[in-house]
Design a protein around this motif. Structure first.
Motif, short mmCIF file in Angstrom:
data_model
loop_
_atom_site.label_atom_id
_atom_site.label_comp_id
_atom_site.label_asym_id
_atom_site.label_seq_id
_atom_site.Cartn_x
_atom_site.Cartn_y
_atom_site.Cartn_z
N ALA A 134 0.80 -1.22 0.00
CA ALA A 134 0.00 0.00 0.00
C ALA A 134 0.83 1.27 0.00
O ALA A 134 0.40 2.31 -0.49
CB ALA A 134 -0.94 0.00 1.21
N GLU A 135 2.05 1.19 0.52
CA GLU A 135 2.80 2.43 0.76
C GLU A 135 3.47 3.00 -0.48
O GLU A 135 3.92 4.14 -0.48
CB GLU A 135 3.88 2.19 1.83
N ASP A 136 3.53 2.26 -1.57
CA ASP A 136 4.33 2.72 -2.70
C ASP A 136 3.74 2.24 -4.02
O ASP A 136 3.47 1.04 -4.19
CB ASP A 136 5.76 2.20 -2.55
N ILE A 137 3.54 3.15 -4.98
CA ILE A 137 2.95 2.78 -6.27
C ILE A 137 3.86 1.84 -7.05
O ILE A 137 3.40 1.00 -7.82
CB ILE A 137 2.62 4.05 -7.08
N ASP A 138 5.17 1.96 -6.84
CA ASP A 138 6.10 1.05 -7.52
C ASP A 138 5.95 -0.37 -6.97
O ASP A 138 6.04 -1.35 -7.72
CB ASP A 138 7.54 1.53 -7.36
#
Length: 276
Positions: A134-138
């Motif tokens: 959830a914390e990073d689009i990558d």
């Protein structure tokens, strides 16, 4: 999709309560009409048994609900609906938010004119959530690529619905996903896996093993360009080699056993599969 007693396709719009932005809550999850089809979602599950149980509860609810109208569910990836079921503005309106390719990090495009005909499709989207994703689009994009390996590729063998390739021409390209506040929605595969509880269980295990491989960086050496091409171009002759060379060695023993069993299972009617 919904069918009547004669097997004719029927629009879900006048039958199924709930919409994309206001789903109808039911035991185990929610239902709504999505264009002319029935869409359901389950209460998030934190274990394999809970995942299977929640799917079963909602599917059973839908079967009972539809009996009042003399209708049945048809698990099918694509079909041309009759004009008589597409004569409302809602039936002609496609309201889905766009999904994305993790390979280009851009919005997936739909071929021009796709929304103008009578073709309608169904997917079997899997929502995956944890704090790291959830914390990073990558991270979300990388998980979508891993799911191509653990769900997209196996599905080309598990999904025996002859209408699935037609769906994939329009929707469900390799890595198709939507970033979510809790993780990622993987959208590449069809709805075949909701027809039988064992197939539903297998999807959970494939996701579980895929996440384990992702966290351990065990998929770093797999040719992503090859995986993408095989899915997008429906290169079924390449799938077995990928399964034997890359996927199966990374699966847990219980997943391999269930996968072997499900590969032998023919296409099953959802009423037969869940004993509805």
């Amino acid at each position: 999709m919904l069918i009547d007693a004669e097997g004719r396709l029927v629009s879900a719009i006048p039958v199924i309560p709930g919409t994309k932005h206001a789903p109808h809550r039911v035991p185990g999850g929610m239902i709504q009409h999505d264009n002319v089809n029935l869409e359901f979602g389950i209460t998030p599950a934190s274990s394999e048994d809970e995942w299977v149980e929640n799917n079963g509860i909602v599917i059973s609810y839908c079967a009972d609900f539809l009996r009042k109208s003399g209708l049945r569910m048809l698990v099918q990836a694509s079909a041309d609906f009759p004009d008589s079921e597409l004569n409302s503005l809602e039936a002609k309106t496609f309201g889905c938010d766009p999904d994305f390719s993790p390979y280009t990090m851009s919005i997936n495009s739909v071929p021009p004119g796709a929304a103008e005909g009578n073709l309608r499709t169904c997917g079997g989207h899997v929502h995956i959530g944890n704090d790291e994703i959830a914390e990073d689009i990558d991270n979300q994009a990388e998980v979508a690529k891993v799911m191509d390996i653990f769900l997209g590729i196996p599905s080309m063998l598990l999904d025996k619905d002859p209408t699935s390739p037609r769906r994939r021409e329009l929707y469900g390209q390799a890595g198709a996903h939507r970033p979510k506040s809790y993780g990622v929605e993987y959208r590449a595969i069809g709805n075949y896996w909701i027809s039988h509880p064992k197939m539903t269980r297998l999807v959970y295990r494939l996701v579980r093993d895929g996440l384990s491989a992702y966290e351990s960086k065990l998929t770093a050496g797999i040719n992503q360009k090859m995986i993408r091409a095989v899915i997008n171009k429906n290169m079924t002759d390449k799938v077995d080699g990928i399964m034997q060379g890359f996927v199966i060695p990374l699966l847990a023993a219980d997943t391999r056993e269930l996968l072997s069993e499900m590969l032998e299972m023919p296409q099953v009617d959802i009423y037969e599969g869940w004993k509805l």
